[in-house]
Design a protein around this motif. Structure first.
Motif, mmCIF file in Angstrom:
data_model
loop_
_atom_site.group_PDB
_atom_site.id
_atom_site.type_symbol
_atom_site.label_atom_id
_atom_site.label_comp_id
_atom_site.label_asym_id
_atom_site.label_seq_id
_atom_site.Cartn_x
_atom_site.Cartn_y
_atom_site.Cartn_z
ATOM 1 N N ILE A 1 0.836 -1.206 0.000
ATOM 2 C CA ILE A 1 0.000 0.000 0.000
ATOM 3 C C ILE A 1 0.868 1.253 0.000
ATOM 4 N N HIS A 2 1.888 1.259 0.844
ATOM 5 C CA HIS A 2 2.704 2.462 1.009
ATOM 6 C C HIS A 2 3.643 2.696 -0.170
ATOM 7 N N THR A 3 3.982 1.628 -0.909
ATOM 8 C CA THR A 3 4.872 1.788 -2.063
ATOM 9 C C THR A 3 4.107 1.881 -3.377
ATOM 10 N N GLY A 4 2.817 1.596 -3.340
ATOM 11 C CA GLY A 4 2.021 1.635 -4.561
ATOM 12 C C GLY A 4 2.011 0.333 -5.331
ATOM 13 N N GLU A 5 2.690 -0.709 -4.817
ATOM 14 C CA GLU A 5 2.727 -1.997 -5.511
ATOM 15 C C GLU A 5 1.361 -2.683 -5.538
ATOM 16 N N MET A 6 0.451 -2.233 -4.691
ATOM 17 C CA MET A 6 -0.899 -2.785 -4.701
ATOM 18 C C MET A 6 -1.560 -2.575 -6.060
ATOM 19 N N ASP A 7 -1.150 -1.526 -6.789
ATOM 20 C CA ASP A 7 -1.729 -1.237 -8.107
ATOM 21 C C ASP A 7 -1.581 -2.421 -9.058
ATOM 22 N N ILE A 8 -0.453 -3.112 -8.965
ATOM 23 C CA ILE A 8 -0.200 -4.249 -9.859
ATOM 24 C C ILE A 8 -1.263 -5.319 -9.666
ATOM 25 N N PHE A 9 -1.603 -5.594 -8.404
ATOM 26 C CA PHE A 9 -2.574 -6.636 -8.102
ATOM 27 C C PHE A 9 -3.988 -6.220 -8.495
ATOM 28 N N LEU A 10 -4.263 -4.925 -8.406
ATOM 29 C CA LEU A 10 -5.590 -4.430 -8.771
ATOM 30 C C LEU A 10 -5.823 -4.484 -10.275
ATOM 31 N N LEU A 11 -4.749 -4.366 -11.060
ATOM 32 C CA LEU A 11 -4.885 -4.358 -12.507
ATOM 33 C C LEU A 11 -5.082 -5.750 -13.090
ATOM 34 N N ARG A 12 -4.656 -6.771 -12.386
ATOM 35 C CA ARG A 12 -4.808 -8.135 -12.887
ATOM 36 C C ARG A 12 -6.248 -8.627 -12.714
ATOM 37 N N LEU B 1 -7.785 -10.988 -11.477
ATOM 38 C CA LEU B 1 -7.860 -12.081 -10.511
ATOM 39 C C LEU B 1 -8.162 -11.502 -9.138
ATOM 40 N N ASN B 2 -8.774 -12.319 -8.275
ATOM 41 C CA ASN B 2 -9.008 -11.896 -6.903
ATOM 42 C C ASN B 2 -7.684 -11.539 -6.240
ATOM 43 N N ILE B 3 -7.651 -10.426 -5.543
ATOM 44 C CA ILE B 3 -6.400 -9.929 -4.961
ATOM 45 C C ILE B 3 -5.833 -10.904 -3.929
ATOM 46 N N LEU B 4 -6.679 -11.438 -3.064
ATOM 47 C CA LEU B 4 -6.192 -12.359 -2.042
ATOM 48 C C LEU B 4 -5.637 -13.633 -2.662
ATOM 49 N N PHE B 5 -6.229 -14.074 -3.766
ATOM 50 C CA PHE B 5 -5.692 -15.236 -4.471
ATOM 51 C C PHE B 5 -4.303 -14.925 -5.013
ATOM 52 N N GLN B 6 -4.132 -13.708 -5.520
ATOM 53 C CA GLN B 6 -2.816 -13.325 -6.033
ATOM 54 C C GLN B 6 -1.775 -13.318 -4.912
ATOM 55 N N PHE B 7 -2.170 -12.908 -3.715
ATOM 56 C CA PHE B 7 -1.237 -12.929 -2.588
ATOM 57 C C PHE B 7 -0.788 -14.353 -2.280
ATOM 58 N N VAL B 8 -1.699 -15.315 -2.460
ATOM 59 C CA VAL B 8 -1.378 -16.716 -2.192
ATOM 60 C C VAL B 8 -0.333 -17.225 -3.173
ATOM 61 N N VAL B 9 -0.457 -16.844 -4.455
ATOM 62 C CA VAL B 9 0.363 -17.476 -5.490
ATOM 63 C C VAL B 9 1.652 -16.737 -5.822
ATOM 64 N N PHE B 10 1.737 -15.435 -5.483
ATOM 65 C CA PHE B 10 2.858 -14.686 -6.063
ATOM 66 C C PHE B 10 4.212 -15.030 -5.422
ATOM 67 N N GLU B 11 4.211 -15.620 -4.242
ATOM 68 C CA GLU B 11 5.493 -16.036 -3.650
ATOM 69 C C GLU B 11 5.246 -17.095 -2.577
ATOM 70 N N VAL C 1 -14.077 -10.464 8.436
ATOM 71 C CA VAL C 1 -12.992 -9.518 8.134
ATOM 72 C C VAL C 1 -12.949 -9.214 6.643
ATOM 73 N N TYR C 2 -13.075 -10.250 5.811
ATOM 74 C CA TYR C 2 -12.991 -10.071 4.363
ATOM 75 C C TYR C 2 -14.131 -9.204 3.838
ATOM 76 N N LEU C 3 -15.348 -9.458 4.308
ATOM 77 C CA LEU C 3 -16.513 -8.769 3.777
ATOM 78 C C LEU C 3 -16.677 -7.349 4.325
ATOM 79 N N THR C 4 -16.028 -7.048 5.429
ATOM 80 C CA THR C 4 -16.191 -5.722 6.030
ATOM 81 C C THR C 4 -14.902 -4.903 5.943
ATOM 82 N N ILE C 5 -13.958 -5.189 6.807
ATOM 83 C CA ILE C 5 -12.753 -4.352 6.901
ATOM 84 C C ILE C 5 -11.941 -4.372 5.613
ATOM 85 N N TRP C 6 -11.708 -5.581 5.048
ATOM 86 C CA TRP C 6 -10.885 -5.674 3.846
ATOM 87 C C TRP C 6 -11.535 -4.965 2.662
ATOM 88 N N ARG C 7 -12.785 -5.283 2.383
ATOM 89 C CA ARG C 7 -13.463 -4.672 1.230
ATOM 90 C C ARG C 7 -13.639 -3.166 1.410
#
Length: 267
Positions: free
Chosen positions: A94-105, A107-117, A250-256
């Motif tokens: 969030i602070h570096t702006g790298e979140m933009d990459i995940f938003l542009l793909r 795919l679900n963002i949380l799924f991308q967090f699972v697979v990217f590393e 958490v997913y449906l409220t705070i995260w979204r």
């Protein structure tokens, strides 16, 4: 639905192959990382052995029951780190702006967090924990029955989801806060309390470990596994579904909500 699952599995398989190649580039780092884990685990087991040699019983658990408790927590933690620990990178993204990459793909963002590393060190940790868990089970009576193993698998899944829900909540606060490092440290200290039976703590800490539901990561599931042989009880229902409930809330409220407020680093 089936096509969607196959699609996500194919993507996950592709990322795993890439990560295996990455690990192969630095074999010494992989070996040293796992060696560090092994030494840390041995030291923790030694401390547990000293405690149980002195007290014989800790809370309501005897020696092999405490070993089961410890290995259950270790396996749950390893599975969480293997699949979901990258969610802790969200504040940095969030602070570096790298979140933009995940938003542009697409795919679900949380799924991308699972697979990217992948966290390669947790593979050995999971195998070691599973072996330790199997040894503890073999040393205890009244555990080798179908109900026990069905509940064990369900409780492991729920335990992982409870961890995920807690740390997803922590990461989601970064949409509003500049830094969550202080809260992260507090949660870490609270999680360390959950490494021992809830019954040994005063009421204030018991309430804390229930409100911040680390007690559902290990203590309540393990207690039900060891001291209840019924498949359908209220405790069983709560222990099986508390992980889904915590994560979903958490997913449906705070995260979204936080994601809807995200405006990139320069926004």
């Amino acid at each position: 639905m089936i096509k969607k699952i196959k699609f996500h599995l194919s993507i996950y398989k592709y990322f795993v192959k890439m990560d295996v190649k990455r690990i192969g580039l630095y074999p010494a780092d992989f070996v040293l990382g796992n060696l560090g884990f092994f030494l840390d685990t041995i030291s923790n087991l030694f401390v547990l052995y000293i405690i149980m040699s002195t007290t014989k019983v800790l809370g309501e658990f005897n020696g092999y029951q405490m070993l089961f408790f410890y290995s259950f927590l270790m396996l749950s933690g390893a599975l969480f780190e293997m699949f979901f620990v990258t969610v802790l990178e969200v504040p940095y993204m969030i602070h570096t702006g790298e979140m933009d990459i995940f938003l542009l793909r697409p795919l679900n963002i949380l799924f991308q967090f699972v697979v990217f590393e992948l966290d390669e060190e947790t593979v050995f940790e999971a195998i070691f924990a599973a072996g330790l868990l199997a040894f503890a089970i073999s040393q205890m009576e009244n555990t080798w029955h179908l109900v026990f193993f069905i509940k064990l698998i369900g409780y492991l899944i729920s335990s992982v989801l409870v961890r995920y829900g807690i740390y997803l909540m922590l990461s989601s606060l970064s949409f509003w806060w500049i830094s969550t490092d202080g809260l992260k440290s507090i949660l870490w200290e609270i999680s360390q309390l959950s490494n021992y039976p809830l019954s040994i703590y005063p009421m204030l800490l018991k309430v804390l470990l229930i409100v911040v539901p680390f007690s559902f990561v290990g203590y309540f599931p393990v207690k039900d596994l060891l001291f209840s042989h019924n498949l359908y009880t209220m405790a069983t229902f709560v222990n099986l579904f508390v992980g889904i409930f915590v994560f979903s809330i958490v997913y449906l409220t705070i995260w979204r909500w936080g994601l809807s407020k995200y405006r990139s680093a320069g926004g």
